[in-house]
Scaffold this motif. Structure first.
Motif, short mmCIF file in Angstrom:
data_model
loop_
_atom_site.label_atom_id
_atom_site.label_comp_id
_atom_site.label_asym_id
_atom_site.label_seq_id
_atom_site.Cartn_x
_atom_site.Cartn_y
_atom_site.Cartn_z
N ALA A 142 -18.95 29.78 -12.43
CA ALA A 142 -20.21 29.59 -13.14
C ALA A 142 -20.02 29.02 -14.53
O ALA A 142 -20.95 28.43 -15.10
N LEU A 143 -18.81 29.17 -15.12
CA LEU A 143 -18.56 28.66 -16.46
C LEU A 143 -17.99 27.24 -16.46
O LEU A 143 -17.77 26.65 -17.52
N SER A 144 -17.76 26.69 -15.26
CA SER A 144 -17.19 25.34 -15.17
C SER A 144 -18.02 24.29 -15.90
O SER A 144 -17.45 23.37 -16.50
N PRO A 145 -19.38 24.36 -15.86
CA PRO A 145 -20.16 23.35 -16.59
C PRO A 145 -19.84 23.27 -18.07
O PRO A 145 -19.91 22.19 -18.67
N LEU A 146 -19.47 24.41 -18.69
CA LEU A 146 -19.13 24.38 -20.11
C LEU A 146 -17.89 23.54 -20.36
O LEU A 146 -17.78 22.87 -21.39
N ARG A 147 -16.95 23.57 -19.42
CA ARG A 147 -15.72 22.81 -19.61
C ARG A 147 -15.97 21.30 -19.55
O ARG A 147 -15.24 20.51 -20.14
N ARG A 148 -17.05 20.90 -18.83
CA ARG A 148 -17.34 19.48 -18.71
C ARG A 148 -17.92 18.90 -19.99
O ARG A 148 -17.97 17.68 -20.16
N ILE A 149 -18.38 19.77 -20.90
CA ILE A 149 -18.96 19.26 -22.14
C ILE A 149 -17.95 18.46 -22.93
O ILE A 149 -18.28 17.47 -23.59
N GLY A 150 -16.66 18.86 -22.85
CA GLY A 150 -15.63 18.10 -23.55
C GLY A 150 -15.56 16.65 -23.11
O GLY A 150 -15.18 15.77 -23.90
N GLY A 151 -15.95 16.39 -21.87
CA GLY A 151 -15.90 15.03 -21.35
C GLY A 151 -16.84 14.08 -22.05
O GLY A 151 -16.59 12.86 -22.09
N ILE A 152 -17.94 14.58 -22.61
CA ILE A 152 -18.90 13.68 -23.25
C ILE A 152 -18.33 13.07 -24.52
O ILE A 152 -18.76 12.01 -24.95
N PHE A 153 -17.32 13.72 -25.12
CA PHE A 153 -16.73 13.18 -26.34
C PHE A 153 -15.71 12.08 -26.04
O PHE A 153 -15.19 11.45 -26.96
N LYS A 154 -15.46 11.85 -24.76
CA LYS A 154 -14.59 10.75 -24.36
C LYS A 154 -15.38 9.50 -24.02
O LYS A 154 -14.81 8.44 -23.76
N LYS A 155 -16.72 9.63 -24.00
CA LYS A 155 -17.58 8.49 -23.72
C LYS A 155 -17.73 7.64 -24.97
O LYS A 155 -18.09 8.13 -26.04
N GLN A 156 -17.49 6.34 -24.83
CA GLN A 156 -17.53 5.45 -25.98
C GLN A 156 -18.91 5.47 -26.64
O GLN A 156 -19.93 5.34 -25.96
N SER A 157 -18.95 5.64 -27.93
CA SER A 157 -20.16 5.61 -28.77
C SER A 157 -21.04 6.85 -28.66
O SER A 157 -21.77 7.19 -29.59
N LEU A 158 -20.99 7.55 -27.53
CA LEU A 158 -21.94 8.63 -27.27
C LEU A 158 -21.92 9.73 -28.33
O LEU A 158 -22.99 10.14 -28.80
N PRO A 159 -20.76 10.26 -28.75
CA PRO A 159 -20.78 11.39 -29.69
C PRO A 159 -21.51 11.11 -30.99
O PRO A 159 -22.09 12.02 -31.59
N TYR A 160 -21.49 9.85 -31.44
CA TYR A 160 -22.12 9.53 -32.72
C TYR A 160 -23.64 9.75 -32.70
O TYR A 160 -24.25 10.05 -33.72
N PHE A 161 -24.23 9.58 -31.53
CA PHE A 161 -25.68 9.72 -31.45
C PHE A 161 -26.13 11.17 -31.55
O PHE A 161 -27.30 11.44 -31.81
N PHE A 162 -25.22 12.11 -31.37
CA PHE A 162 -25.58 13.52 -31.55
C PHE A 162 -25.82 13.86 -33.03
O PHE A 162 -26.46 14.86 -33.34
N ILE A 163 -25.29 13.02 -33.93
CA ILE A 163 -25.60 13.19 -35.36
C ILE A 163 -27.10 13.04 -35.57
O ILE A 163 -27.74 13.82 -36.29
#
Length: 401
Positions: free
Chosen positions: A201-222
């Motif tokens: 059930a906690l596996s989805p939390l581990r996938r959150i790290g994958g979004i920071f490997k997506k080009q440009s995506l993390p900056y938009f969370f600012i």
């Protein structure tokens, strides 16, 4: 491999209406306490900074819960997660009206925030997966409108109830509204297809790290964070500014000024057409600039009519930026869409948590005008994020389908 999902054509209008309504009342819970801060100071004999935690406690719980529950909707289904969230809100909300001590109010607001956090990531993912491609930006516009209108509707609702009844009744009545809405959601919207996931059930939390490997995506969370720092900070500042010696408005008059901001939010459902015509990044930048200018002019205005007009421009800019940001994050995240939307909601409501704390600190130290200008500056600085991030053509194309 994802199981194909049939479009919602026969139920599109009704489903849109229900998702809009439920999104509105769930997120309204965050803003209920903004007009009640001064009342809580008197009832519980606490300071203004302590009273602000009635809002921030909900927001922090909402933000943290969204990280967990958004991912769990991948495993257990979007509709099930929405139903569970509304069920817990139906149970927890009336209990807040029974408290006699402020620390119990904070505890129940945390529980309420956790319950509410189950809904937004699930409803966003549901809309992206269950609606036809040519309607996705539009449904995101309606849901975004609900999230934004909640910032005013929640305050109008609690202010109106307090004027005619008591602060306890704010939570008793809302509990009944949640119950009726729960029945509508359960019986009237189509069931989504649950994607079978491996792991626990906690596996989805581990996938959150994958979004920071997506080009440009993390900056938009600012931008996700700064949008609601400015929005909630604005409304937290507005009430005391309008009741100050400069304007001297009473509770009812302040309520009307707050309500005027809804006018600007009606732009949100039309964001899809703007994106198709001008491009998602241009619409996002335009919305941020519009909101920053409107908020900045609120701070220098000594005229009530001009102040009200500028507040409409401010909320209109936020309403233009948010659906474009949602669509952009959804398209850039790809297969990690649910996790990315969960983290977007996390950052959004971290901003909502910081907004009242920052605004009260700045009001106490520098005054109302400086507070408005500082919030405007934060918004305008966030405009730099999309300007310096190139988007691939395919990302933009996916967004405007």
């Amino acid at each position: 491999m994802n199981t194909p999902v049939k479009p919602l054509a026969p139920h599109y209008s009704l489903t849109t209406l229900i998702l809009f309504w439920c999104s509105l009342i769930v997120v309204s819970a965050l803003y209920l306490t903004i007009p009640l801060f001064t009342l809580f100071e008197d009832v519980f004999q606490i300071s203004s900074s302590t009273a602000a935690w009635a809002g921030s406690a909900f927001s922090f719980a909402f933000a943290g819960g969204g990280l967990l529950f958004g991912g769990l909707s991948d495993r257990y289904g979007r509709k099930k997660m929405m139903i569970l969230g509304l069920s817990l809100l139906t149970l927890s909300t009336p209990l807040i009206g029974t408290v006699q001590e402020f620390h119990w109010l904070i505890v129940l607001r945390v529980i309420q925030g956790l319950a509410a956090s189950m809904f937004p990531p699930a409803v966003l993912a549901y809309a992206l997966e269950m609606f036809p491609a040519n309607k996705r930006v539009t449904i995101l516009g309606f849901i975004s409108s609900a999230f934004l209108m909640a910032s005013i509707v929640g305050q109008i609702y609690s202010s109106t109830v307090v004027l005619n009844l008591s602060w306890n009744d704010v939570f008793y009545i809302l509990g009944g509204v949640y119950l009726v809405s729960l029945m509508m959601l359960t019986t009237c919207i189509p069931r989504d297809v649950v994607q079978k996931q491996g792991g626990n059930a906690l596996s989805p939390l581990r996938r959150i790290g994958g979004i920071f490997k997506k080009q440009s995506l993390p900056y938009f969370f600012i931008i996700s964070s700064t949008l609601f720092i400015a929005l909630v900070g604005f409304f937290s500042t507005l009430g005391s500014f309008l009741s100050s010696d400069q304007f001297g408005l009473n509770h009812q008059e302040i309520l009307w000024v707050r309500a005027a901001g809804i006018i600007g939010m009606f732009i949100s459902p039309f964001d899809g057409k703007l994106v198709q015509k001008y491009g998602v990044k241009n619409v996002l930048c335009c919305g941020l600039i519009m909101a920053g200018i409107g908020l900045g002019l609120v701070g220098i205005s000594g005229n009530l009519i001009l102040l009200t007009l500028m507040s409409i421009i401010f909320t209109g800019g936020i309403a233009m930026a948010l659906p474009a940001l949602l669509s952009l994050i959804g398209s850039l995240a790809g297969e990690l869409r649910a996790s990315a939307l969960s983290f977007h909601m996390f950052m959004l409501f971290i901003g909502a948590s910081l907004g009242p704390i920052l605004s009260i600190y700045l009001i106490d130290s520098e005054g109302h005008r400086f507070t408005f200008e500082a919030l405007a500056g934060i918004l305008l600085l966030s405009t730099l994020v999309p300007l310096f991030i190139p988007l691939e053509r395919k990302d933009t194309a996916v967004t405007v389908k």
